[in-house]
Design a protein around this motif. Structure first.
Motif, mmCIF file in Angstrom:
data_model
loop_
_atom_site.group_PDB
_atom_site.id
_atom_site.type_symbol
_atom_site.label_atom_id
_atom_site.label_comp_id
_atom_site.label_asym_id
_atom_site.label_seq_id
_atom_site.Cartn_x
_atom_site.Cartn_y
_atom_site.Cartn_z
ATOM 1 N N LYS A 154 34.118 -13.403 -133.893
ATOM 2 C CA LYS A 154 33.925 -14.863 -134.082
ATOM 3 C C LYS A 154 35.109 -15.518 -133.548
ATOM 4 N N TRP A 155 34.693 -16.827 -133.085
ATOM 5 C CA TRP A 155 35.743 -17.807 -132.751
ATOM 6 C C TRP A 155 36.688 -18.009 -134.184
ATOM 7 N N ASP A 171 38.998 -8.859 -131.152
ATOM 8 C CA ASP A 171 39.374 -7.524 -130.562
ATOM 9 C C ASP A 171 39.427 -6.684 -131.867
ATOM 10 N N PRO A 172 39.618 -5.231 -131.616
ATOM 11 C CA PRO A 172 39.691 -4.452 -132.792
ATOM 12 C C PRO A 172 40.514 -4.806 -133.833
ATOM 13 N N ASP A 173 41.724 -5.362 -133.746
ATOM 14 C CA ASP A 173 42.694 -5.922 -134.818
ATOM 15 C C ASP A 173 42.227 -6.814 -135.711
ATOM 16 N N GLY A 174 41.610 -7.861 -134.849
ATOM 17 C CA GLY A 174 40.658 -8.867 -135.546
ATOM 18 C C GLY A 174 39.569 -8.551 -136.338
ATOM 19 N N ILE A 175 38.858 -7.403 -135.652
ATOM 20 C CA ILE A 175 37.825 -6.820 -136.410
ATOM 21 C C ILE A 175 38.170 -6.179 -138.109
ATOM 22 N N VAL A 176 39.132 -5.211 -137.735
ATOM 23 C CA VAL A 176 39.838 -4.749 -138.982
ATOM 24 C C VAL A 176 40.502 -5.406 -139.842
ATOM 25 N N ALA A 177 41.027 -6.747 -139.405
ATOM 26 C CA ALA A 177 41.579 -7.724 -140.532
ATOM 27 C C ALA A 177 40.354 -8.130 -141.111
ATOM 28 N N GLN A 178 39.368 -8.683 -140.490
ATOM 29 C CA GLN A 178 38.061 -9.288 -141.028
ATOM 30 C C GLN A 178 37.577 -8.309 -142.212
ATOM 31 N N ALA A 179 37.421 -7.094 -141.779
ATOM 32 C CA ALA A 179 37.096 -6.077 -142.741
ATOM 33 C C ALA A 179 37.843 -5.736 -143.648
ATOM 34 N N ARG A 180 39.340 -5.880 -143.735
ATOM 35 C CA ARG A 180 40.036 -5.863 -145.049
ATOM 36 C C ARG A 180 39.637 -7.000 -145.757
ATOM 37 N N LYS A 192 29.291 -2.903 -141.568
ATOM 38 C CA LYS A 192 28.459 -2.959 -140.367
ATOM 39 C C LYS A 192 29.215 -3.955 -139.353
ATOM 40 N N LEU A 193 29.210 -3.581 -137.948
ATOM 41 C CA LEU A 193 29.618 -4.553 -137.063
ATOM 42 C C LEU A 193 28.513 -5.020 -136.418
ATOM 43 N N LYS A 194 28.315 -6.264 -136.057
ATOM 44 C CA LYS A 194 27.393 -6.972 -134.992
ATOM 45 C C LYS A 194 28.053 -6.872 -133.807
ATOM 46 N N GLY A 195 27.245 -5.940 -132.911
ATOM 47 C CA GLY A 195 27.737 -5.881 -131.465
ATOM 48 C C GLY A 195 27.058 -6.598 -130.338
ATOM 49 N N GLY A 196 26.866 -6.262 -129.276
ATOM 50 C CA GLY A 196 26.276 -6.857 -128.255
ATOM 51 C C GLY A 196 26.927 -7.875 -127.614
ATOM 52 N N VAL A 197 28.167 -8.039 -127.957
ATOM 53 C CA VAL A 197 28.969 -9.235 -127.562
ATOM 54 C C VAL A 197 30.025 -8.873 -126.394
ATOM 55 N N PHE A 198 30.795 -7.831 -126.475
ATOM 56 C CA PHE A 198 31.399 -7.547 -125.479
ATOM 57 C C PHE A 198 31.148 -6.154 -124.994
ATOM 58 N N VAL A 204 32.902 0.246 -129.052
ATOM 59 C CA VAL A 204 33.298 1.359 -129.745
ATOM 60 C C VAL A 204 34.846 1.675 -129.998
ATOM 61 N N GLU A 205 35.581 1.021 -129.235
ATOM 62 C CA GLU A 205 37.392 0.926 -129.708
ATOM 63 C C GLU A 205 37.255 0.054 -131.191
ATOM 64 N N ALA A 206 36.651 -0.829 -131.223
ATOM 65 C CA ALA A 206 36.617 -1.307 -132.641
ATOM 66 C C ALA A 206 35.981 -0.541 -133.808
ATOM 67 N N ILE A 207 35.055 0.173 -133.360
ATOM 68 C CA ILE A 207 34.559 1.204 -134.507
ATOM 69 C C ILE A 207 35.773 2.232 -134.639
ATOM 70 N N ARG A 208 36.468 2.606 -133.498
ATOM 71 C CA ARG A 208 37.447 3.552 -133.927
ATOM 72 C C ARG A 208 38.334 3.237 -134.658
ATOM 73 N N ALA A 209 38.918 1.854 -134.486
ATOM 74 C CA ALA A 209 39.925 1.201 -135.293
ATOM 75 C C ALA A 209 39.392 1.044 -136.804
ATOM 76 N N LEU A 210 37.786 0.844 -136.969
ATOM 77 C CA LEU A 210 37.607 0.624 -138.316
ATOM 78 C C LEU A 210 37.644 1.957 -138.796
ATOM 79 N N ARG A 211 37.314 3.136 -138.153
ATOM 80 C CA ARG A 211 37.307 4.415 -138.709
ATOM 81 C C ARG A 211 38.836 4.774 -139.350
#
Length: 423
Positions: A154-155, A171-180, A192-198, A204-211
């Motif tokens: 998201k913006w 980016d992965p850091d932003g996704i992890v922060a959002q998840a927290r 769950k991550l909504k993909g199809g954007v990048f 996949v890197e975002a999923i690895r960061a979340l894991r």
């Protein structure tokens, strides 16, 4: 003892709007306002059953046409309600513009229009019988329904507007922060991550960061058919051992089957199995391991429960799909989830993204990532007339009448591509 029910006297249909965050997806980005339609089915002088559905103008017009045909119907006669809806709207197809819920047909349009009236009548039935809707559906198997943290790229805020409280996630850091933020606030135990954007490798890197950040949380990825079969197979291989399921990586039942044949995780869908006619082919080809029910377009709560029973027969898992929604829909989802023995995965919800906006007098709460079944008869919720009036005024004031993620995205990025698959 036979329960006498007064017939429906009239139906009130109220379009509403509420602020929406700039959530990115394969079709574009959410507009600043989300649209919904609130249905109130009046039975006698005091009883009112509640339903909620989409707010796009073509759909709203059909809902209004159907509502005008329901006076005098028995709220227990759901077959009669459906017949009246079908006669009122005729054989018409009103597809959604954003295209994230699968293909559209006249049959699916009928189910989408019928669904809020079915929910409202079930709400009425519960009030008349003095029982919660989950009892009307067969009885509860759980007292609280688990939901997942639904992450979005998201913006920070809409163009020209102030950043919202969740901020940017690109980016992965932003996704992890959002998840927290979501896990800390709501206690979600799956993500769950909504993909199809990048590009797929970035997601996949975002999923690895979340894991790495959430080693015990089941993870899901949903690119909304943005990938080819070949790309889907590559992503499935790269996320082996990381995902609880991979949702709609590619289009069509045969395409999903080609991926499912080699992927080690189940494939989930709310885009290729979207009505009962899709089930035989999906089962025959082994295309999906999880179906995400959505009572808004499956034809209500009873049809969704029937679909879940069919899935149980074939060993297919069940979850629930979500779109931008308010508390009436969340209550309906909770009663459905409470009555489904085979709700095998936590359901989706957009509720955190509504930032407290609701039409309910007392919005439902999350406890450890789950919504307790509301107390009281029917859905167990009631409308706040002032909130409803304010959201109706917002609808009248804005110029958005259909959800259109692509056109809004192109106002910011004129060359935004519409083709899918994109990768």
């Amino acid at each position: 003892m036979y329960v006498e029910a007064n017939p429906v006297t009239h139906v009130t249909v109220t379009p509403v709007a509420f602020p929406d965050a700039p959530l990115l997806n394969a079709a574009g980005v959410h507009q600043p306002w989300a649209l919904r339609t609130i249905v109130q089915v009046h039975c006698g002088d005091e009883l009112v059953g509640l339903g909620e559905t989409y707010g796009d103008a073509p759909h709203l017009a059909l809902v209004q046409r159907a509502a005008a045909a329901l006076s005098g119907v028995d709220p227990f006669d759901l077959a009669g309600v459906r017949r009246r809806v079908a006669e009122a709207i005729g054989a018409v197809d009103a597809p959604d513009r954003h295209g994230l819920t699968g293909g559209s047909t006249p049959a699916k349009t009928l189910l989408r229009v019928y669904a809020p009236f079915e929910v409202a009548c079930l709400d009425l039935q519960g009030h008349i019988a003095g029982r919660p809707v989950c009892d009307i559906l067969g009885g509860r198997v759980r007292d609280a329904v688990p939901f997942s943290a639904y992450l979005f790229y998201k913006w920070a805020g809409h163009p020209g507007g102030e950043p919202d409280e969740y901020g940017e996630a690109l980016d992965p850091d932003g996704i992890v922060a959002q998840a927290r933020a979501l896990v800390d606030r709501y206690g979600f135990t799956s993500i769950k991550l909504k993909g199809g954007v990048f590009a797929p490798e970035e997601e996949v890197e975002a999923i690895r960061a979340l894991r790495a950040a959430f080693p015990d949380h089941p993870l899901r990825l949903d690119p909304n058919c943005a990938w080819t079969v070949e790309t889907s197979l590559r992503v499935a291989e790269e996320t082996e051992g990381l995902l609880e399921y991979l949702e709609d990586p590619t289009a069509t039942i045969p395409g999903m089957a080609a991926v499912a044949a080699k992927a080690t995780m189940p494939l989930a869908t709310n885009m290729c199995v979207v009505n009962f006619a899709d089930v035989p082919e999906a089962v025959a080809l082994g295309a999906v391991g999880v179906v995400l029910a959505d009572h808004h377009y499956w034809g209500g709560l009873r049809a969704s429960a029937l679909m879940a029973g069919i899935c149980d027969t074939w060993g297919i898992g069940v979850s629930m799909h979500s779109n931008s929604h308010l508390g009436i829909s969340l209550a309906a989802m909770t009663h459905l989830g409470a009555a489904l023995p085979n709700l095998t995965y936590a359901a989706d919800t957009h509720t955190p993204w509504q930032l407290g906006a609701d039409v309910l007098h007392t919005p439902l709460s999350f406890v450890d990532g789950a919504v307790p079944v509301p107390e009281g008869p029917g859905l167990g919720v009631r409308i706040d007339p002032d909130k409803l009036a304010r959201m109706s005024e917002d609808y009248a004031r804005i110029d958005i009448r259909e959800r259109d993620d692509t056109t809004y995205m192109r106002s910011v990025q004129p060359d935004f591509p519409t083709r899918r698959p994109r990768w």
